[in-house]
Design a protein around this motif. Sequence first.
Motif, mmCIF file in Angstrom:
data_model
loop_
_atom_site.group_PDB
_atom_site.id
_atom_site.type_symbol
_atom_site.label_atom_id
_atom_site.label_comp_id
_atom_site.label_asym_id
_atom_site.label_seq_id
_atom_site.Cartn_x
_atom_site.Cartn_y
_atom_site.Cartn_z
ATOM 1 N N ILE A 86 40.359 20.327 43.790
ATOM 2 C CA ILE A 86 40.277 21.786 43.686
ATOM 3 C C ILE A 86 41.540 22.351 43.041
ATOM 4 N N ILE A 87 42.702 21.817 43.409
ATOM 5 C CA ILE A 87 43.955 22.253 42.789
ATOM 6 C C ILE A 87 43.919 22.004 41.283
ATOM 7 N N GLY A 88 43.327 20.873 40.869
ATOM 8 C CA GLY A 88 43.266 20.513 39.455
ATOM 9 C C GLY A 88 42.112 21.134 38.694
ATOM 10 N N GLY A 89 41.302 21.958 39.344
ATOM 11 C CA GLY A 89 40.197 22.600 38.643
ATOM 12 C C GLY A 89 39.028 21.687 38.359
ATOM 13 N N LEU A 90 38.970 20.537 39.040
ATOM 14 C CA LEU A 90 37.839 19.620 38.883
ATOM 15 C C LEU A 90 36.687 20.000 39.804
ATOM 16 N N ASP A 91 36.989 20.764 40.839
ATOM 17 C CA ASP A 91 35.992 21.243 41.784
ATOM 18 C C ASP A 91 36.378 22.670 42.154
ATOM 19 N N ARG A 92 35.463 23.381 42.782
ATOM 20 C CA ARG A 92 35.716 24.770 43.155
ATOM 21 C C ARG A 92 35.653 24.946 44.666
ATOM 22 N N ALA A 93 36.499 25.833 45.167
ATOM 23 C CA ALA A 93 36.451 26.185 46.579
ATOM 24 C C ALA A 93 35.236 27.082 46.844
ATOM 25 N N ASP A 94 34.650 26.936 48.033
ATOM 26 C CA ASP A 94 33.569 27.830 48.434
ATOM 27 C C ASP A 94 34.116 29.179 48.880
ATOM 28 N N GLU A 95 35.251 29.138 49.545
ATOM 29 C CA GLU A 95 35.906 30.363 50.012
ATOM 30 C C GLU A 95 37.408 30.215 49.828
ATOM 31 N N SER A 97 41.245 31.311 47.969
ATOM 32 C CA SER A 97 41.768 31.407 46.603
ATOM 33 C C SER A 97 42.744 30.280 46.313
ATOM 34 N N VAL A 98 42.764 29.863 45.045
ATOM 35 C CA VAL A 98 43.690 28.834 44.575
ATOM 36 C C VAL A 98 44.321 29.329 43.280
ATOM 37 N N THR A 99 45.640 29.297 43.225
ATOM 38 C CA THR A 99 46.375 29.691 42.032
ATOM 39 C C THR A 99 47.178 28.504 41.540
ATOM 40 N N LEU A 100 47.060 28.220 40.247
ATOM 41 C CA LEU A 100 47.807 27.126 39.629
ATOM 42 C C LEU A 100 48.619 27.671 38.476
ATOM 43 N N ASP A 101 49.938 27.604 38.601
ATOM 44 C CA ASP A 101 50.846 28.092 37.559
ATOM 45 C C ASP A 101 50.492 29.518 37.143
ATOM 46 N N GLY A 102 50.181 30.343 38.132
ATOM 47 C CA GLY A 102 49.878 31.751 37.883
ATOM 48 C C GLY A 102 48.439 32.050 37.517
ATOM 49 N N ASN A 103 47.585 31.025 37.442
ATOM 50 C CA ASN A 103 46.187 31.203 37.063
ATOM 51 C C ASN A 103 45.291 31.146 38.294
ATOM 52 N N ALA A 104 44.513 32.196 38.526
ATOM 53 C CA ALA A 104 43.577 32.247 39.648
ATOM 54 C C ALA A 104 42.334 31.442 39.277
ATOM 55 N N LEU A 105 42.193 30.254 39.845
ATOM 56 C CA LEU A 105 41.146 29.338 39.418
ATOM 57 C C LEU A 105 39.744 29.869 39.709
ATOM 58 N N GLY A 106 39.594 30.616 40.801
ATOM 59 C CA GLY A 106 38.281 31.133 41.166
ATOM 60 C C GLY A 106 37.735 32.158 40.196
ATOM 61 N N GLU A 107 38.614 32.728 39.378
ATOM 62 C CA GLU A 107 38.193 33.763 38.431
ATOM 63 C C GLU A 107 37.945 33.197 37.034
ATOM 64 N N MET A 108 38.068 31.895 36.877
ATOM 65 C CA MET A 108 37.976 31.279 35.560
ATOM 66 C C MET A 108 36.610 30.632 35.341
ATOM 67 N N SER A 109 36.112 30.716 34.109
ATOM 68 C CA SER A 109 34.866 30.049 33.737
ATOM 69 C C SER A 109 35.109 28.554 33.615
ATOM 70 N N GLU A 110 34.027 27.773 33.468
ATOM 71 C CA GLU A 110 34.169 26.334 33.296
ATOM 72 C C GLU A 110 34.963 26.006 32.026
ATOM 73 N N ALA A 111 34.703 26.773 30.958
ATOM 74 C CA ALA A 111 35.429 26.542 29.704
ATOM 75 C C ALA A 111 36.916 26.839 29.872
ATOM 76 N N MET A 112 37.232 27.889 30.614
ATOM 77 C CA MET A 112 38.636 28.235 30.853
ATOM 78 C C MET A 112 39.318 27.172 31.714
ATOM 79 N N LEU A 113 38.584 26.645 32.697
ATOM 80 C CA LEU A 113 39.152 25.590 33.537
ATOM 81 C C LEU A 113 39.415 24.326 32.717
ATOM 82 N N ALA A 114 38.498 24.002 31.811
ATOM 83 C CA ALA A 114 38.687 22.826 30.950
ATOM 84 C C ALA A 114 39.932 22.993 30.088
ATOM 85 N N GLU A 115 40.145 24.178 29.560
ATOM 86 C CA GLU A 115 41.324 24.439 28.739
ATOM 87 C C GLU A 115 42.594 24.376 29.584
ATOM 88 N N LEU A 116 42.511 24.891 30.809
ATOM 89 C CA LEU A 116 43.657 24.835 31.721
ATOM 90 C C LEU A 116 44.026 23.389 32.030
#
Length: 261
Positions: A86-95, A97-116
């Motif tokens: 989940i920290i690495g953006g390979l999976d998503r939390a059900d509930e 929030s997770v922030t990685l280097d200032g990026n809110a992962l729950g608000e990102m699309s799959e394409a944005m997560l891949a780029e991250l």
Amino acid sequence: MLSMVNFILHTWFFSGVSFAFYFILHTCLYAEHKMNIVECRDVKKVYHQGHLAVTALDGITLAIEQGGFVALAGPSGSGKTTLLNIIGGLDRADEGSVTLDGNALGEMSEAMLAELRLRKVGFVFQSFNLIPVLSAVENVEFGMLLQGVPAAERRQRAWAMLDDVGLAGLYHRRPSELSGGQQQRVAVARAIVSDPAIVLADEPTANLDSATGKGLLELMLRMNETKKATFIFSTHDKMVMDFARRLVMLRDGKVVEDTRK
């Protein structure tokens, strides 16, 4: 915290404290503060197997500082690999929030997560995950190829990184021509060569003998110190726990102990 520090420092400065004293105090206070590269708040994850609901993470709240060398440890089923994914953006939390280097992962699309993941995260897997038809140097180059780094530059950086991890002269060997320890060193070189914000390592010593595993951990600790790369491990290997500067113990999807060394 920093806003209060700023207020106090500026009050002292403008009330007549010497600039030299102000500068020294300012530098010392800020040197002690490190930015959090990962912030997890009340993270929950449930997997469904038919009619059965399995809780993998049950309200994890955790902050990891930039430059950390951190082990997530616990028995099988404790949630450590799920949290790492989940920290690495390979999976998503059900509930939560997770922030990685200032990026809110729950608000990102799959394409944005891949780029991250491409730009910010280096991965080291238990099974190495090298591309078998590529040589060592080509495996190290692969992420930079996807990033659009020019061919000459990525080849030079890949060679230099393989030298750093002790594989000079083995540039053109394919994974099948390397030992397990050498393959994992290629994986570490691939993870670090792009200067990611964070390196996530899932059971990196599991397929290695103890001597090779110790050498790998010494290498990653050196990369942490010289390149200021943040490392987070999921592990049940005591040697990894001993090397870690911070040990976060999980059980039944919860943090039960958090020890800084």
